[in-house]
Structure formats: structure tokens, C-alpha cells
Motif scaffolding. Structure first.
Motif, mmCIF file in Angstrom:
data_model
loop_
_atom_site.group_PDB
_atom_site.id
_atom_site.type_symbol
_atom_site.label_atom_id
_atom_site.label_comp_id
_atom_site.label_asym_id
_atom_site.label_seq_id
_atom_site.Cartn_x
_atom_site.Cartn_y
_atom_site.Cartn_z
ATOM 1 N N UNK A 15 0.762 -1.592 0.239
ATOM 2 C CA UNK A 15 0.098 -0.008 0.621
ATOM 3 C C UNK A 15 0.961 1.466 -0.257
ATOM 4 N N UNK A 16 1.606 1.277 1.039
ATOM 5 C CA UNK A 16 2.926 2.509 1.062
ATOM 6 C C UNK A 16 3.419 2.738 -0.807
ATOM 7 N N UNK A 17 4.002 1.140 -1.239
ATOM 8 C CA UNK A 17 4.700 2.026 -2.568
ATOM 9 C C UNK A 17 3.443 1.948 -3.475
ATOM 10 N N UNK A 18 2.015 1.675 -3.452
ATOM 11 C CA UNK A 18 1.527 2.230 -4.691
ATOM 12 C C UNK A 18 0.957 3.800 -4.253
ATOM 13 N N UNK B 171 0.982 7.033 -6.790
ATOM 14 C CA UNK B 171 -0.315 7.039 -8.140
ATOM 15 C C UNK B 171 -0.232 8.168 -7.749
ATOM 16 N N UNK B 172 0.349 9.402 -9.209
ATOM 17 C CA UNK B 172 -0.107 10.713 -8.183
ATOM 18 C C UNK B 172 -0.214 11.327 -9.787
#
Length: 74
Positions: free
Chosen positions: A61-64, A68-69
């Protein structure tokens, strides 16, 4: 997972300031690398016995969240 900060720590004095799991010297990128190499979550847990399954979920989730921007075209 409500709060990634309970699982992901950023400390400039640890692992070069890279995000780590719960203050352990296990970097988020270490988990991602193992998963990218094809290890299952259970195999990652075997590699790092101090990890919990929630830590792997937090790393993903951190990597996502980091990738995701929106990109604004000029």
C-alpha cells in the motif's frame, strides 16, 4: 489498513532514511524486491521471521501510494 504509519517508519538515522517496517531494518524495497522475484507472501515471511502479514500489505500500500499521483500536462 487504517494507518500505514503504524507499520512504515521513516527515520533518517536508519537505512539511509528509506522507509522501513516498524522500525526494523527491513526496508519496504526489500519486501517489494522479493515479491517481484516471485516469492509468495509466506516465503517472504520465512525470509524475514520478524515480519507479519500486515507488514507486507503495508509495504504494498505504501508503494502504491507513492506511484499513484496525477501528472499535469503543460
Amino acid at each position: 489498513m487504517k494507518n500505514l504509519s503504524s507499520r512504515i517508519a521513516l527515520n533518517p538515522d536508519q537505512c539511509g532514511g528509506r522507509p522501513c517496517i516498524r522500525g526494523l531494518r527491513i526496508r519496504v524495497v526489500d519486501i517489494l524486491d522479493l515479491l517481484a522475484e516471485g516469492l509468495t507472501q509466506n516465503e517472504v515471511l520465512e525470509e524475514f521471521p520478524d515480519l507479519e502479514i500486515e507488514d507486507i500489505t503495508a509495504a504494498l500500500k505504501y508503494a502504491r501510494g507513492k506511484i499513484d499521483h496525477p501528472i499535469v500536462a503543460a
